[in-house]
Design a protein around this motif. Structure first.
Motif, mmCIF file in Angstrom:
data_model
loop_
_atom_site.group_PDB
_atom_site.id
_atom_site.type_symbol
_atom_site.label_atom_id
_atom_site.label_comp_id
_atom_site.label_asym_id
_atom_site.label_seq_id
_atom_site.Cartn_x
_atom_site.Cartn_y
_atom_site.Cartn_z
ATOM 1 N N LEU A 24 -32.214 -54.299 16.444
ATOM 2 C CA LEU A 24 -32.759 -55.411 15.818
ATOM 3 C C LEU A 24 -33.442 -56.653 16.604
ATOM 4 O O LEU A 24 -33.892 -57.480 15.857
ATOM 5 N N GLY A 25 -33.344 -56.421 17.823
ATOM 6 C CA GLY A 25 -34.175 -57.476 18.724
ATOM 7 C C GLY A 25 -33.070 -58.505 19.024
ATOM 8 O O GLY A 25 -31.849 -58.756 18.625
ATOM 9 N N SER A 26 -33.592 -59.318 19.755
ATOM 10 C CA SER A 26 -33.059 -60.450 20.401
ATOM 11 C C SER A 26 -32.664 -61.700 19.242
ATOM 12 O O SER A 26 -33.407 -61.326 18.303
ATOM 13 N N SER A 27 -32.124 -62.440 19.601
ATOM 14 C CA SER A 27 -31.885 -63.618 18.812
ATOM 15 C C SER A 27 -33.233 -64.372 18.400
ATOM 16 O O SER A 27 -33.643 -64.840 17.267
ATOM 17 N N GLN A 28 -34.028 -64.340 19.544
ATOM 18 C CA GLN A 28 -35.381 -64.924 19.206
ATOM 19 C C GLN A 28 -36.313 -64.108 18.448
ATOM 20 O O GLN A 28 -37.043 -64.531 17.544
ATOM 21 N N ASP A 29 -36.311 -62.725 18.810
ATOM 22 C CA ASP A 29 -36.899 -61.514 17.993
ATOM 23 C C ASP A 29 -36.534 -61.864 16.330
ATOM 24 O O ASP A 29 -37.347 -61.848 15.507
ATOM 25 N N GLN A 30 -35.425 -62.017 16.255
ATOM 26 C CA GLN A 30 -34.857 -62.110 14.480
ATOM 27 C C GLN A 30 -35.088 -63.399 14.225
ATOM 28 O O GLN A 30 -35.525 -63.435 12.934
ATOM 29 N N ALA A 31 -35.278 -64.371 14.847
ATOM 30 C CA ALA A 31 -35.949 -65.675 14.412
ATOM 31 C C ALA A 31 -37.214 -65.705 13.881
ATOM 32 O O ALA A 31 -37.722 -66.207 13.059
ATOM 33 N N ASP A 32 -38.089 -64.989 14.924
ATOM 34 C CA ASP A 32 -39.490 -64.667 14.508
ATOM 35 C C ASP A 32 -39.994 -63.885 13.459
ATOM 36 O O ASP A 32 -41.063 -63.754 12.935
ATOM 37 N N GLY A 33 -38.874 -62.819 13.121
ATOM 38 C CA GLY A 33 -38.906 -61.620 12.198
ATOM 39 C C GLY A 33 -39.552 -60.577 12.556
ATOM 40 O O GLY A 33 -39.924 -59.873 11.754
ATOM 41 N N PHE A 34 -39.785 -60.328 13.938
ATOM 42 C CA PHE A 34 -40.290 -58.891 14.474
ATOM 43 C C PHE A 34 -39.610 -58.929 15.861
ATOM 44 O O PHE A 34 -39.449 -59.901 16.472
ATOM 45 N N ILE A 35 -39.826 -57.693 16.531
ATOM 46 C CA ILE A 35 -39.438 -57.429 17.757
ATOM 47 C C ILE A 35 -40.546 -57.617 18.669
ATOM 48 O O ILE A 35 -41.709 -56.877 18.343
ATOM 49 N N HIS A 36 -40.733 -58.430 19.581
ATOM 50 C CA HIS A 36 -41.772 -58.673 20.455
ATOM 51 C C HIS A 36 -41.928 -57.394 21.545
ATOM 52 O O HIS A 36 -40.812 -57.074 22.185
ATOM 53 N N PHE A 37 -43.002 -57.051 21.789
ATOM 54 C CA PHE A 37 -43.277 -55.994 22.616
ATOM 55 C C PHE A 37 -44.602 -56.524 23.577
ATOM 56 O O PHE A 37 -45.311 -57.529 23.150
ATOM 57 N N SER A 38 -44.837 -55.905 24.564
ATOM 58 C CA SER A 38 -46.025 -56.092 25.424
ATOM 59 C C SER A 38 -46.665 -55.014 25.816
ATOM 60 O O SER A 38 -45.947 -53.990 26.159
ATOM 61 N N ASP A 39 -47.667 -54.979 26.299
ATOM 62 C CA ASP A 39 -48.509 -54.111 27.069
ATOM 63 C C ASP A 39 -48.129 -54.170 28.493
ATOM 64 O O ASP A 39 -47.316 -54.887 28.870
ATOM 65 N N ARG A 40 -48.468 -53.178 29.423
ATOM 66 C CA ARG A 40 -48.028 -53.067 30.639
ATOM 67 C C ARG A 40 -48.455 -54.223 31.708
ATOM 68 O O ARG A 40 -47.907 -54.582 32.566
ATOM 69 N N ARG A 41 -49.706 -54.908 31.237
ATOM 70 C CA ARG A 41 -50.193 -56.153 31.949
ATOM 71 C C ARG A 41 -49.283 -57.467 31.270
ATOM 72 O O ARG A 41 -49.066 -58.304 32.250
ATOM 73 N N GLN A 42 -49.106 -57.338 30.175
ATOM 74 C CA GLN A 42 -48.299 -58.547 29.553
ATOM 75 C C GLN A 42 -46.848 -58.731 29.744
ATOM 76 O O GLN A 42 -46.617 -59.836 29.776
ATOM 77 N N ILE A 43 -46.276 -57.503 29.963
ATOM 78 C CA ILE A 43 -44.944 -57.554 30.259
ATOM 79 C C ILE A 43 -44.504 -58.518 31.599
ATOM 80 O O ILE A 43 -43.330 -59.104 31.595
ATOM 81 N N VAL A 44 -45.169 -58.108 32.549
ATOM 82 C CA VAL A 44 -44.997 -59.091 33.827
ATOM 83 C C VAL A 44 -45.037 -60.596 33.457
ATOM 84 O O VAL A 44 -44.143 -61.308 34.085
ATOM 85 N N VAL A 45 -46.211 -61.123 32.949
ATOM 86 C CA VAL A 45 -46.176 -62.432 32.571
ATOM 87 C C VAL A 45 -44.890 -62.818 31.685
ATOM 88 O O VAL A 45 -44.536 -63.940 31.798
#
Length: 115
Positions: A24-45
């Protein structure tokens, strides 16, 4: 894999998801209403910005195309498009996972080449 996207979470959260058969995602994901993903460049940042110094994390790789219409690419930080999953993640759709450890200077060491 057509379009790999990435998510990181605490190891205990991922173990609970495997036991429950859905994430269901982290507590932050649940507060935002979606699960945060990143592409390969964004995940490091994202790791440096949102998970700095955190150990015992899991890096999750998913084929974006496998998530269907619940995955939306939305404008976020600096106008960049980020993948957001509206709904739970089925662990069966995860391509691979790996520990996301810290090096001696406290930076995350990514287990795969994300260049």
């Amino acid at each position: 894999m057509n379009t790999p996207i990435y998510h990181m979470c605490k190891s205990e959260e991922w173990r609970a998801a495997l036991a429950a058969g859905r994430y269901l995602g982290s507590s932050q994901d649940q507060a935002d209403g979606f699960i945060h993903f990143s592409d390969r460049r964004q995940i490091v940042v994202s790791a440096a910005k949102h998970r700095a110094g955190q150990d015992d994390l899991v890096l999750i790789e998913v084929d974006a195309d496998a998530l269907g219409p619940a995955l939306k690419w939305e404008t976020s930080r600096g106008g960049a498009l980020f993948p957001h999953l509206y709904g739970p993640l089925d662990p069966a759709k995860v391509a691979r996972t790996a520990p996301l450890r810290l090096d001696g200077s406290g930076r995350h060491v990514f287990p795969w080449d994300l260049a």
